[in-house]
Design an enzyme around this catalytic site. Structure first.
Site, PDB file in Angstrom:
ATOM      1  N   PRO A 238       0.786  -1.239   0.000  1.00 34.41           N
ATOM      2  CA  PRO A 238       0.000   0.000   0.000  1.00 34.41           C
ATOM      3  C   PRO A 238       0.816   1.286   0.000  1.00 34.41           C
ATOM      4  O   PRO A 238       0.252   2.359  -0.122  1.00 34.41           O
ATOM      5  CB  PRO A 238      -0.814  -0.125   1.288  1.00 34.41           C
ATOM      6  CG  PRO A 238      -0.060  -1.058   2.148  1.00 34.41           C
ATOM      7  CD  PRO A 238       0.739  -1.961   1.275  1.00 34.41           C
ATOM      8  N   ASP A 261       1.829   1.433 -11.698  1.00 28.16           N
ATOM      9  CA  ASP A 261       0.584   2.173 -11.455  1.00 28.16           C
ATOM     10  C   ASP A 261       0.852   3.469 -10.717  1.00 28.16           C
ATOM     11  O   ASP A 261       1.869   3.592 -10.041  1.00 28.16           O
ATOM     12  CB  ASP A 261      -0.295   1.332 -10.513  1.00 28.16           C
ATOM     13  CG  ASP A 261      -1.034   0.252 -11.266  1.00 28.16           C
ATOM     14  OD1 ASP A 261      -0.965   0.244 -12.488  1.00 28.16           O
ATOM     15  OD2 ASP A 261      -1.675  -0.568 -10.582  1.00 28.16           O
ATOM     16  N   LYS A 283      -3.550   4.334 -13.534  1.00 32.00           N
ATOM     17  CA  LYS A 283      -4.932   4.753 -13.762  1.00 32.00           C
ATOM     18  C   LYS A 283      -5.355   5.531 -12.537  1.00 32.00           C
ATOM     19  O   LYS A 283      -5.240   5.030 -11.425  1.00 32.00           O
ATOM     20  CB  LYS A 283      -5.826   3.526 -13.897  1.00 32.00           C
ATOM     21  CG  LYS A 283      -5.507   2.718 -15.116  1.00 32.00           C
ATOM     22  CD  LYS A 283      -6.500   1.591 -15.226  1.00 32.00           C
ATOM     23  CE  LYS A 283      -5.842   0.344 -15.726  1.00 32.00           C
ATOM     24  NZ  LYS A 283      -6.188  -0.824 -14.989  1.00 32.00           N
ATOM     25  N   GLY A 314      -0.046  -1.423  -7.181  1.00 27.79           N
ATOM     26  CA  GLY A 314      -0.296  -1.090  -5.783  1.00 27.79           C
ATOM     27  C   GLY A 314      -0.978  -2.243  -5.060  1.00 27.79           C
ATOM     28  O   GLY A 314      -1.766  -2.970  -5.662  1.00 27.79           O
ATOM     29  N   MET A 397     -11.800   2.215  -3.487  1.00 23.47           N
ATOM     30  CA  MET A 397     -12.238   3.136  -4.539  1.00 23.47           C
ATOM     31  C   MET A 397     -13.627   3.709  -4.234  1.00 23.47           C
ATOM     32  O   MET A 397     -14.444   3.894  -5.142  1.00 23.47           O
ATOM     33  CB  MET A 397     -12.253   2.423  -5.904  1.00 23.47           C
ATOM     34  CG  MET A 397     -10.865   2.025  -6.357  1.00 23.47           C
ATOM     35  SD  MET A 397     -10.869   1.076  -7.872  1.00 23.47           S
ATOM     36  CE  MET A 397     -11.134  -0.576  -7.260  1.00 23.47           C
ATOM     37  N   GLY A 426      -2.853   5.473   3.323  1.00 20.60           N
ATOM     38  CA  GLY A 426      -2.467   4.584   4.417  1.00 20.60           C
ATOM     39  C   GLY A 426      -1.042   4.042   4.281  1.00 20.60           C
ATOM     40  O   GLY A 426      -0.571   3.812   3.179  1.00 20.60           O
TER      41      GLY A 426
HETATM   42  N1  SAH Z   1      -4.650  -3.750  -5.681  1.00 22.79           N
HETATM   43  C1  SAH Z   1      -4.809  -2.725  -4.681  1.00 22.79           C
HETATM   44  C2  SAH Z   1      -6.112  -2.003  -4.824  1.00 22.79           C
HETATM   45  C3  SAH Z   1      -6.229  -1.226  -6.102  1.00 22.79           C
HETATM   46  S1  SAH Z   1      -7.727  -0.334  -6.178  1.00 22.79           S
HETATM   47  C4  SAH Z   1      -4.686  -3.346  -3.286  1.00 22.79           C
HETATM   48  O1  SAH Z   1      -4.650  -4.580  -3.163  1.00 22.79           O
HETATM   49  O2  SAH Z   1      -4.602  -2.575  -2.338  1.00 22.79           O
HETATM   50  C5  SAH Z   1      -7.239   1.240  -5.630  1.00 22.79           C
HETATM   51  C6  SAH Z   1      -7.876   1.562  -4.294  1.00 22.79           C
HETATM   52  O3  SAH Z   1      -7.200   0.902  -3.246  1.00 22.79           O
HETATM   53  C7  SAH Z   1      -7.799   3.022  -3.918  1.00 22.79           C
HETATM   54  O4  SAH Z   1      -8.804   3.790  -4.545  1.00 22.79           O
HETATM   55  C8  SAH Z   1      -8.021   2.955  -2.432  1.00 22.79           C
HETATM   56  O5  SAH Z   1      -9.358   2.734  -2.118  1.00 22.79           O
HETATM   57  C9  SAH Z   1      -7.251   1.696  -2.073  1.00 22.79           C
HETATM   58  N2  SAH Z   1      -5.876   2.011  -1.653  1.00 22.79           N
HETATM   59  C10 SAH Z   1      -4.751   1.580  -2.225  1.00 22.79           C
HETATM   60  N3  SAH Z   1      -3.675   2.017  -1.561  1.00 22.79           N
HETATM   61  C11 SAH Z   1      -4.145   2.765  -0.536  1.00 22.79           C
HETATM   62  C12 SAH Z   1      -3.539   3.485   0.514  1.00 22.79           C
HETATM   63  N4  SAH Z   1      -2.227   3.545   0.655  1.00 22.79           N
HETATM   64  N5  SAH Z   1      -4.330   4.134   1.398  1.00 22.79           N
HETATM   65  C13 SAH Z   1      -5.672   4.080   1.273  1.00 22.79           C
HETATM   66  N6  SAH Z   1      -6.300   3.418   0.306  1.00 22.79           N
HETATM   67  C14 SAH Z   1      -5.547   2.751  -0.593  1.00 22.79           C
END
Ligand code: SAH
Length: 471
Positions: A238, A261, A283, A314, A397, A426
């Site tokens: 994250p 990403d 994106k 991510g 999201m 986060g």
């Molecule tokens: N594959 C990623 C999710 C991608 S969708 C995973 O497993 O975490 C993207 C969404 O993930 C963002 O819109 C948010 O809701 C969440 N997200 C990803 N990283 C984040 C972070 N550091 N802090 C808060 N929300 C996060």
């Protein structure tokens, strides 16, 4: 760099010890540390000491080492040396001058000795050791800074895969054949490097020798000028680089091309190999740099050109990351793919915010859902299965439609004062957390101007929040 003047010169070698046992004089903690090391490597040990510390007692009881209760003096020591051939001797009594005297006696007999407290009187010193079966890595500071040697060992331990010995075993079984097929050492090296940096190495590490063999055969039969490409779908976690997996870090340092990403933080990108080509394909909400089909096409194009392609995503690639679609597109083109999981935003954000995702008092399940709407703005979710009281709901999201998400949850049965939290960016230094209720949260988020990425957590677990105390 040469050794500084006035320091003892040591030359690192691997010593064949054969069947000869090692002799250790002394039964305290320092003796024990050397004995454990010898025992780990598989060397028989005879220890001579009036008393033994508890960990050595245990080894004697298990008959892993032999013990003689003798208070050693130079004369008794000489008769010990005459009675049995020892290749190595450790002198670890708490009498420093006795250790030095015994080391000198060993020298006269042509036996290698280490006086543990006295490198000057020793013929060898013991390096810090990374021991993984066939693979051994010795680290030494020439006795100048043993703590530094141990620190370096812990750094190396982190990057060496656990199955490295299985890999060495696999390579040794193929050595002769490759020698015959490719008499030119440069060619052999090229093939092995491709094998190690690609998918073959990790397969052999995991003991999957049949698949590793197939990879090797492909490399052997393909022309040396046309390397086979592959793709690694890797979860970057994250945001905090400390949350990368060891496999992710290793692949980041081996890649030729990186397609990443927007969620991948600059601190993480900094860990990618310096000379790798970096391509942002991120994106963001309603703003796609490349469409998914274009990303798939780019991955395929680079891999088919023989590149080692890192697709860095991510969180986890298989959680709202469209990793499944990329995997399918690549395997349809017969491109080798590895998938490395990452810590998903739910796990990372919850941990760093101090909110447990399950709790035996109030949440027996945890649901990850997406608040991402389709192009026409619609969101089709089965609300009756979501709005449950004994469940934690994590919404990815969901920031842009937060008010409507909260309204839907209330409409489908959750109380208006049901606990909810939002975590922005986060696990990064910029992390912000707000807690409230389904009714209050949308306004609080608006007031504090929360931006993406933000993660919503709904459920009683929010009331169990204990923000971690930072050291
Ligand atoms: N594959 C990623 C999710 C991608 S969708 C995973 O497993 O975490 C993207 C969404 O993930 C963002 O819109 C948010 O809701 C969440 N997200 C990803 N990283 C984040 C972070 N550091 N802090 C808060 N929300 C996060």
């Amino acid at each position: 760099m040469t050794t500084p003047p006035n320091t003892t010169l040591w030359f690192p070698i691997m010593l064949r010890v054969g069947e000869d046992p090692a002799l250790v004089i002394g039964g305290g903690k320092i003796a024990a540390s050397k004995i454990h090391l010898l025992h780990t490597v598989g060397i028989r040990v005879h220890v001579v000491a009036p008393t033994l510390c508890s960990s050595l007692h245990h080894l004697v009881q298990k008959k892993d080492i032999t013990h003689q209760t003798t208070h050693i003096q130079p004369e008794t020591f000489l008769s010990l040396l005459n009675a049995q051939h020892y290749r190595l001797v450790y002198l670890a009594t708490d009498d420093h001058s006795l250790n030095a005297t015994l080391a000198a006696l060993c020298k006269e007999q042509g036996i290698l000795a280490c006086a543990v407290d006295n490198p000057k009187a020793s013929h060898f010193i013991t390096p810090a050791l990374v021991h993984r079966g066939l693979v051994q890595i010795a680290i030494s500071t020439g006795g100048a800074a043993p703590v530094l040697a141990c620190y370096i060992r812990s750094l190396i331990e982190r990057i060496i895969p656990h199955g490295i010995s299985a890999l060495a075993q696999f390579m040794s079984t193929q050595k002769k054949r490759l020698h015959i097929l490719f008499p030119d050492p440069k060619q052999r090296r090229h093939i092995w490097e491709q094998f190690l940096e690609g998918i073959g190495g990790p397969m052999a590490c995991q003991g999957h020798y049949t698949q590793a063999q197939q990879v090797l055969e492909t490399l052997i039969t393909s022309s040396p000028h046309k390397p086979t490409g592959e793709v690694w779908l890797v979860g970057a976690g994250p945001g905090d680089p400390d949350l990368l997996t060891l496999a992710a870090l290793r692949l980041m340092q081996n890649a030729d091309v990186v397609l990443y990403d927007h969620l991948v933080t600059p601190d993480i990108l900094n860990l990618v190999r310096r000379d790798a080509k970096r391509i942002p394909v991120g994106k963001t909400y309603q703003q796609h740099t490349l469409s998914q089909e274009e990303i798939n096409a780019e991955l395929i194009r680079y891999a088919q050109a023989g590149q080692r392609v890192l697709r860095l995503k991510g969180g986890d690639p298989f959680i709202f990351g469209r990793g499944g679609e990329e995997l399918q597109a690549l395997t349809d083109c017969h491109i080798p793919v590895r998938v490395i999981p990452g810590i998903s935003a739910a796990n990372g954000c919850a941990a760093y915010a101090g909110i447990p995702l399950t709790h035996r008092d109030c949440a027996q399940s945890c649901l990850f859902i997406t608040g991402h709407t389709k192009a026409d703005g619609s969101l089709t979710l089965e609300w009756s299965a979501i709005a449950l009281r004994h469940q934690t709901i994590v919404i990815y999201m969901g920031l842009s439609i937060l008010p409507s998400l909260c309204t839907q949850l209330i409409t489908h049965g959750l109380p208006p004062d049901w606990p909810a939290a939002i975590i922005e960016q986060g696990t990064t230094p910029a992390q912000r957390v707000i807690t409230g209720t389904l009714t209050s949260l949308p306004e609080l988020v608006r007031q504090h101007d929360f931006i993406t990425p933000s993660l919503l957590i709904v459920g009683k677990v929010v009331q169990h929040r204990v923000p971690p105390v930072l050291a």
